[in-house]
Design a protein around this motif. Structure first.
Motif, PDB file in Angstrom:
ATOM      1  N   LYS A 135      -2.324   5.799  -7.190  1.00  0.00           N
ATOM      2  CA  LYS A 135      -2.642   6.225  -5.821  1.00  0.00           C
ATOM      3  C   LYS A 135      -3.988   6.941  -5.726  1.00  0.00           C
ATOM      4  CE  LYS A 135      -0.375   9.697  -4.052  1.00  0.00           C
ATOM      5  NZ  LYS A 135       0.737  10.554  -3.554  1.00  0.00           N
ATOM      6  N   ALA A 136      -4.459   7.513  -6.818  1.00  0.00           N
ATOM      7  CA  ALA A 136      -5.727   8.243  -6.775  1.00  0.00           C
ATOM      8  C   ALA A 136      -6.927   7.310  -6.664  1.00  0.00           C
ATOM      9  CB  ALA A 136      -5.875   9.118  -8.017  1.00  0.00           C
ATOM     10  N   VAL A 137      -6.758   6.038  -7.044  1.00  0.00           N
ATOM     11  CA  VAL A 137      -7.923   5.142  -7.075  1.00  0.00           C
ATOM     12  C   VAL A 137      -7.773   3.883  -6.225  1.00  0.00           C
ATOM     13  CG1 VAL A 137      -8.625   5.930  -9.362  1.00  0.00           C
ATOM     14  CG2 VAL A 137      -7.110   3.945  -9.171  1.00  0.00           C
ATOM     15  N   VAL A 138      -6.535   3.477  -5.892  1.00  0.00           N
ATOM     16  CA  VAL A 138      -6.361   2.203  -5.196  1.00  0.00           C
ATOM     17  C   VAL A 138      -6.892   2.279  -3.765  1.00  0.00           C
ATOM     18  CG1 VAL A 138      -3.995   2.727  -4.445  1.00  0.00           C
ATOM     19  CG2 VAL A 138      -4.734   0.355  -4.640  1.00  0.00           C
ATOM     20  N   ASN A 139      -7.642   1.243  -3.378  1.00  0.00           N
ATOM     21  CA  ASN A 139      -8.161   1.136  -2.016  1.00  0.00           C
ATOM     22  C   ASN A 139      -7.394   0.115  -1.185  1.00  0.00           C
ATOM     23  OD1 ASN A 139     -11.315   1.261  -3.622  1.00  0.00           O
ATOM     24  ND2 ASN A 139     -10.463   2.967  -2.461  1.00  0.00           N
ATOM     25  N   ILE A 140      -7.148  -1.062  -1.775  1.00  0.00           N
ATOM     26  CA  ILE A 140      -6.542  -2.174  -1.033  1.00  0.00           C
ATOM     27  C   ILE A 140      -5.336  -2.693  -1.809  1.00  0.00           C
ATOM     28  CG2 ILE A 140      -6.908  -4.499  -0.108  1.00  0.00           C
ATOM     29  CD1 ILE A 140      -9.925  -3.776   0.074  1.00  0.00           C
ATOM     30  N   ALA A 141      -4.186  -2.804  -1.136  1.00  0.00           N
ATOM     31  CA  ALA A 141      -2.945  -3.252  -1.768  1.00  0.00           C
ATOM     32  C   ALA A 141      -2.543  -4.601  -1.182  1.00  0.00           C
ATOM     33  CB  ALA A 141      -1.834  -2.225  -1.541  1.00  0.00           C
ATOM     34  N   ILE A 142      -2.213  -5.549  -2.076  1.00  0.00           N
ATOM     35  CA  ILE A 142      -1.908  -6.925  -1.649  1.00  0.00           C
ATOM     36  C   ILE A 142      -0.613  -7.370  -2.312  1.00  0.00           C
ATOM     37  CG2 ILE A 142      -2.813  -9.250  -1.416  1.00  0.00           C
ATOM     38  CD1 ILE A 142      -5.584  -7.999  -2.340  1.00  0.00           C
ATOM     39  N   PHE A 143       0.402  -7.642  -1.501  1.00  0.00           N
ATOM     40  CA  PHE A 143       1.708  -8.084  -1.993  1.00  0.00           C
ATOM     41  C   PHE A 143       1.925  -9.525  -1.559  1.00  0.00           C
ATOM     42  CE2 PHE A 143       6.170  -8.977  -1.500  1.00  0.00           C
ATOM     43  CZ  PHE A 143       6.822  -8.286  -2.512  1.00  0.00           C
ATOM     44  N   LYS A 144       2.419 -10.364  -2.477  1.00  0.00           N
ATOM     45  CA  LYS A 144       2.724 -11.747  -2.110  1.00  0.00           C
ATOM     46  C   LYS A 144       4.142 -12.118  -2.540  1.00  0.00           C
ATOM     47  CE  LYS A 144       1.891 -15.549  -4.211  1.00  0.00           C
ATOM     48  NZ  LYS A 144       3.230 -16.163  -3.927  1.00  0.00           N
ATOM     49  N   PHE A 145       4.941 -12.565  -1.582  1.00  0.00           N
ATOM     50  CA  PHE A 145       6.252 -13.126  -1.901  1.00  0.00           C
ATOM     51  C   PHE A 145       6.059 -14.467  -2.603  1.00  0.00           C
ATOM     52  CE2 PHE A 145       7.524 -10.475   1.811  1.00  0.00           C
ATOM     53  CZ  PHE A 145       8.546  -9.765   1.220  1.00  0.00           C
ATOM     54  N   GLY A 146       7.065 -14.848  -3.419  1.00  0.00           N
ATOM     55  CA  GLY A 146       7.095 -16.177  -4.012  1.00  0.00           C
ATOM     56  C   GLY A 146       7.814 -17.142  -3.089  1.00  0.00           C
ATOM     57  N   TYR A 147       7.727 -18.432  -3.401  1.00  0.00           N
ATOM     58  CA  TYR A 147       8.349 -19.412  -2.501  1.00  0.00           C
ATOM     59  C   TYR A 147       9.872 -19.463  -2.642  1.00  0.00           C
ATOM     60  CZ  TYR A 147       7.874 -22.665  -6.530  1.00  0.00           C
ATOM     61  OH  TYR A 147       7.919 -23.263  -7.770  1.00  0.00           O
ATOM     62  N   ALA A 148      10.437 -18.707  -3.610  1.00  0.00           N
ATOM     63  CA  ALA A 148      11.899 -18.668  -3.747  1.00  0.00           C
ATOM     64  C   ALA A 148      12.493 -17.352  -3.268  1.00  0.00           C
ATOM     65  CB  ALA A 148      12.288 -18.908  -5.204  1.00  0.00           C
ATOM     66  N   ASP A 149      11.669 -16.472  -2.703  1.00  0.00           N
ATOM     67  CA  ASP A 149      12.128 -15.116  -2.370  1.00  0.00           C
ATOM     68  C   ASP A 149      12.818 -14.989  -1.019  1.00  0.00           C
ATOM     69  OD1 ASP A 149      11.198 -14.041  -4.752  1.00  0.00           O
ATOM     70  OD2 ASP A 149       9.225 -13.539  -3.925  1.00  0.00           O
TER      71      ASP A 149
END
Length: 283
Positions: A135-149
């Motif tokens: 959390k001290a360094v992250v600027n941009i967070a990107i989450f991707k679901f899979g096609y089976a989720d």
């Protein structure tokens, strides 16, 4: 009179001084290097949807602007199709370097979920832990679901859990920016096999987050803006999927139905809109 003037000048000086706490540089929109990490601090970004037009938008950016994303600490967690996006991004000159809970992300950073495809709750918990660990360094967070989720039976549960995860992280990590990715489509010829559920979640993502975050509209791109479908249900287009004629770089050739990896040539093109999404998140 001189004493009065001196008093007024002192009072004005005190009034203009900063008596509060300095703002977190990640939330300031400043693009100077972060003194703690040496990387550029991105701006507050431009919320909205990045779809097919994002490919041309990326091509039209000057290289100096494109290269700014290399300096932003972006965490991308995924499986399968996410690997294709990383391969395409690398072929375009933007490689995601490996990170994990103990290795600090710097610049474009990626990792594959240890939670299996079909376990969206496990993936969300893993994502949360990784973001909070950095959390001290992250600027941009990107989450991707899979096609089976995502399927017809878990749509609402997934929506609720995903929104809670995003809301919690937005509160716990000052200045964080999000890129949401609409769930990837599979190739269908006889039944929707979960694509309708993915479309439902994609629309919900746009309705819920487009005013504050960036939405990477992968479904729009994979289906060529709805040109490829079975009835009213979107599917990944033949030219975009992994086949014998154009396979995924690292994931092999898809089955005749029920998978949705990206062919290497398509990944090169489709990943441009992904990179544009990251740029918009921090511009």
């Amino acid at each position: 009179m001189k004493k009065l003037l001196f008093f007024l000048l002192v009072f004005a000086s005190l009034s203009c001084s900063n008596s509060g706490t300095e703002p977190d540089p990640k939330d300031s929109g400043n693009t100077d290097p972060d003194p703690n990490t040496g990387t550029e601090i991105p701006g507050k970004g431009q919320a909205g949807i990045v779809g097919l037009s994002g490919i041309a938008d990326w091509d039209n950016l000057p290289k100096t602007e494109k290269d700014r994303i290399k300096s932003w600490n972006s965490i991308f967690m995924h499986q399968s199709v996410g690997g294709d996006l990383e391969d395409g991004a690398e072929a375009n000159g933007y490689k995601f370097e490996y990170f994990d809970l103990s290795s600090t992300p710097k610049g474009l950073s990626g990792n594959v979920f240890s939670a299996s495809n079909g376990d969206p709750m496990g993936k969300m918990e893993e994502f949360r832990k990784n973001i909070l660990a950095h959390k001290a360094v992250v600027n941009i967070a990107i989450f991707k679901f899979g096609y089976a989720d995502i399927n017809d039976n878990n749509i609402e549960v997934v929506k609720t859990a995903y929104k809670k995860m995003i809301d919690d992280l937005r509160t716990q990590v000052t200045g964080i920016r999000f890129v949401h990715i609409t769930p990837p489509l599979i190739y269908i010829t006889s039944k929707d096999d979960g694509n309708a559920a993915k479309m439902n979640v994609a629309q919900w993502m746009k309705d819920t987050f487009k005013d504050k975050d960036v939405i990477y509209e992968l479904e729009e791109i994979e289906s060529n803006n709805g040109a490829c479908k079975l009835g009213n249900v979107l599917r990944i287009c033949e030219e975009n999927r992994s086949t014998v004629g154009c396979s995924s770089k690292n994931q092999g050739v898809d089955a005749p139905e029920g998978q949705g990896h990206l062919c290497e040539k398509a990944a090169l093109r489709i990943s441009k809109a992904f990179l544009m999404s990251i740029y918009n998140a921090g511009k």
